[in-house]
Design a protein around this motif. Structure first.
Motif, PDB file in Angstrom:
ATOM      1  N   GLY A  92     -33.174  34.074 -20.091  1.00 49.18           N
ATOM      2  CA  GLY A  92     -32.100  33.289 -19.482  1.00 49.18           C
ATOM      3  C   GLY A  92     -31.323  32.516 -20.524  1.00 49.18           C
ATOM      4  N   VAL A  98     -32.463  30.530 -15.686  1.00 53.94           N
ATOM      5  CA  VAL A  98     -33.563  31.191 -14.981  1.00 53.94           C
ATOM      6  C   VAL A  98     -33.820  30.497 -13.637  1.00 53.94           C
ATOM      7  N   LEU A 101     -31.256  31.524 -11.152  1.00 55.92           N
ATOM      8  CA  LEU A 101     -31.496  32.873 -10.630  1.00 55.92           C
ATOM      9  C   LEU A 101     -32.600  32.857  -9.574  1.00 55.92           C
ATOM     10  N   LEU A 102     -33.637  32.065  -9.813  1.00 50.58           N
ATOM     11  CA  LEU A 102     -34.749  31.992  -8.857  1.00 50.58           C
ATOM     12  C   LEU A 102     -34.282  31.475  -7.499  1.00 50.58           C
ATOM     13  N   ARG A 104     -31.225  31.652  -6.390  1.00 51.05           N
ATOM     14  CA  ARG A 104     -30.311  32.648  -5.856  1.00 51.05           C
ATOM     15  C   ARG A 104     -31.064  33.747  -5.117  1.00 51.05           C
ATOM     16  N   VAL A 105     -32.203  34.168  -5.696  1.00 50.00           N
ATOM     17  CA  VAL A 105     -32.934  35.302  -5.134  1.00 50.00           C
ATOM     18  C   VAL A 105     -33.858  34.889  -3.980  1.00 50.00           C
ATOM     19  N   LEU A 257     -34.857  39.333 -10.006  1.00 48.09           N
ATOM     20  CA  LEU A 257     -34.034  38.355 -10.735  1.00 48.09           C
ATOM     21  C   LEU A 257     -32.953  39.072 -11.543  1.00 48.09           C
ATOM     22  N   ASP A 258     -33.325  40.228 -12.080  1.00 44.08           N
ATOM     23  CA  ASP A 258     -32.415  40.996 -12.928  1.00 44.08           C
ATOM     24  C   ASP A 258     -31.187  41.478 -12.154  1.00 44.08           C
ATOM     25  N   ARG A 261     -28.704  38.583 -12.356  1.00 45.70           N
ATOM     26  CA  ARG A 261     -28.480  38.012 -13.683  1.00 45.70           C
ATOM     27  C   ARG A 261     -27.136  38.496 -14.245  1.00 45.70           C
TER      28      ARG A 261
END
Ligand SMILES: *Cc1c(COP(=O)(O)O)cnc(C)c1O
Length: 385
Positions: A92, A98, A101-102, A104-105, A257-258, A261
């Motif tokens: 990240g 990071v 992203l966590l 977001r997911v 997560l990818d 990203r």
């Protein structure tokens, strides 16, 4: 500019109604003893500077080209450092990237987009994100930006792990800082494992400060597929200015997560710097040893003044200023903060919460920075008579 238009009216309601995260003060002029945002007092490994210069060869020709999209060579090195495979690592643009992203997911906006939760969740997982209070306040900003629900689990003044509160929080994603911020208190791997046996959502352990501690939870990843560990290069690797962080988790979580990203979230210089840093462990082992020594000396200094200080496994202390006559409280902490600031020693105050307002968070600096701090604190004590 005569047309009536208010962008705020068009913004998503959660964004229109929120405040951004307020970072610690970053003075741009010289001469401060900066003990307010837990940066490393020592320079990064000299190999970091060499790697950045190498990346700039041939008049910066490489900068024309996009960087490695998944930071692959750096992920290999990070994985190797932790005894894992690269598929268990996501890089990240800082740990904060990071964390974003966590959310977001795994933390859906309220009243929409709930994925079906299958297997062993007992219908108990209903909310979005959860966090302890006090801890890193960026978590709540990210939750607001995401428009998700946020469950706050309170510490008591002992600052011990509120295990039951987290297990029963109902959060899909719970963010726990270990060692904790702003207190510096560490929870043992046994406590984390006990938590993982009860908590059915995704547990994000923000281990930004773990390199300063004696234990961490990396060994639990193998047995707990709902564990995510977040690390940063900003504090232990002295690279706050480069923006590097990472997640360690199951390849399934990394893959999720990818998907969200930014494809080129780490630039070329950051990837080169990160790779040089993580592969120069002997350099950092020495620096961290010194920081731990300075930490012990600082704790002794606060003790000598009669200040209550939480036991810290991080590179800062959460300590309660006290006048020579034994007074403490929010006003005393505020006076101490202002006195230090007037002498160009910057620390962090948290006046908004009853568990934090009597305290100051003071980073562990270099030997000379800590000597200057002690000198100014002596003067403050005298001024308090
Ligand atoms: C400093 C800090 C971060 C931020 O790390 P970056 O890599 O600089 O984004 C994350 N979590 C905690 C608890 C921190 O104190």
């Amino acid at each position: 500019m005569s047309v009536y238009f208010r962008a705020n009216d068009f913004a998503n309601a959660n964004v229109a109604g929120m405040h951004g995260y307020v970072p610690g003060q970053q003075p741009q002029d010289e001469g401060w003893v900066k003990l307010n945002t837990n940066e490393n007092p020592y320079a990064p490994s000299p190999k970091v500077v060499e790697a950045i210069i190498a990346e700039l060869q041939e008049a910066g020709a490489k900068l024309r080209l996009y960087p490695n999209p998944t930071s692959y060579p750096l992920r290999v090195a990070v994985a190797g450092h932790h005894g894992l495979e690269p598929a268990h690592v996501l890089m990240g643009n800082g740990a904060d990237d990071v964390l974003n992203l966590l959310l977001r997911v795994f933390a859906a906006p309220v009243a929409s987009n709930w994925g079906a939760v299958s297997g062993g969740m007992d219908g108990a997982v209903a909310l979005g994100a959860g966090m302890t209070v006090p801890s890193y306040s960026l978590y709540s900003t990210l939750a607001r930006a995401q428009g998700t629900n946020l469950k706050e689990v309170a510490f008591d003044a002992s600052m011990r792990l509120p295990l039951e509160g987290i297990v029963n929080s109902g959060a899909r994603l719970f963010l726990l800082t270990n060692p904790n911020a702003p207190t510096g208190v560490a929870f043992s791997p046994e406590q984390i494992e006990a938590l993982l046996q009860g908590f059915k959502g995704i547990l994000v352990l923000d281990e930004t400060y773990a390199p300063f501690a004696t234990t961490n939870a990396v060994g639990l990843l193998e047995r707990y597929p709902n564990l995510v560990i977040v690390r940063s290069f900003s504090k232990a690797y002295a690279l706050a200015g480069m923006r590097l962080g990472y997640a360690l988790a199951s390849s399934e979580i990394i893959d999720l997560l990818d998907r969200v990203r930014d494809s080129y979230n780490l630039d070329r210089l950051a990837q080169a710097a990160g790779l040089a840093a993580i592969t120069d462990q002997p350099y950092y082992t020495e620096r961290i040893k010194q920081i731990r020594q300075n930490r012990r000396a600082a704790e002794n200094d606060y003790d000598r003044r009669g200040w209550f200080t939480y036991p810290s496994e991080a590179n800062f202390h959460f300590t309660r200023p006290q006048t020579p006559s034994g007074l403490y409280g929010a006003e005393v902490a505020a006076r101490c903060f202002e006195f230090l600031k007037k002498e160009r020693v910057l620390v962090r105050a948290f006046p908004a919460h009853p568990l934090t307002r009597n305290f100051l968070r003071i980073s562990v600096g270099s030997e000379s920075e800590m000597a200057r701090l002690a000198e100014v604190l002596d003067a403050w004590e005298q001024s308090e008579g």
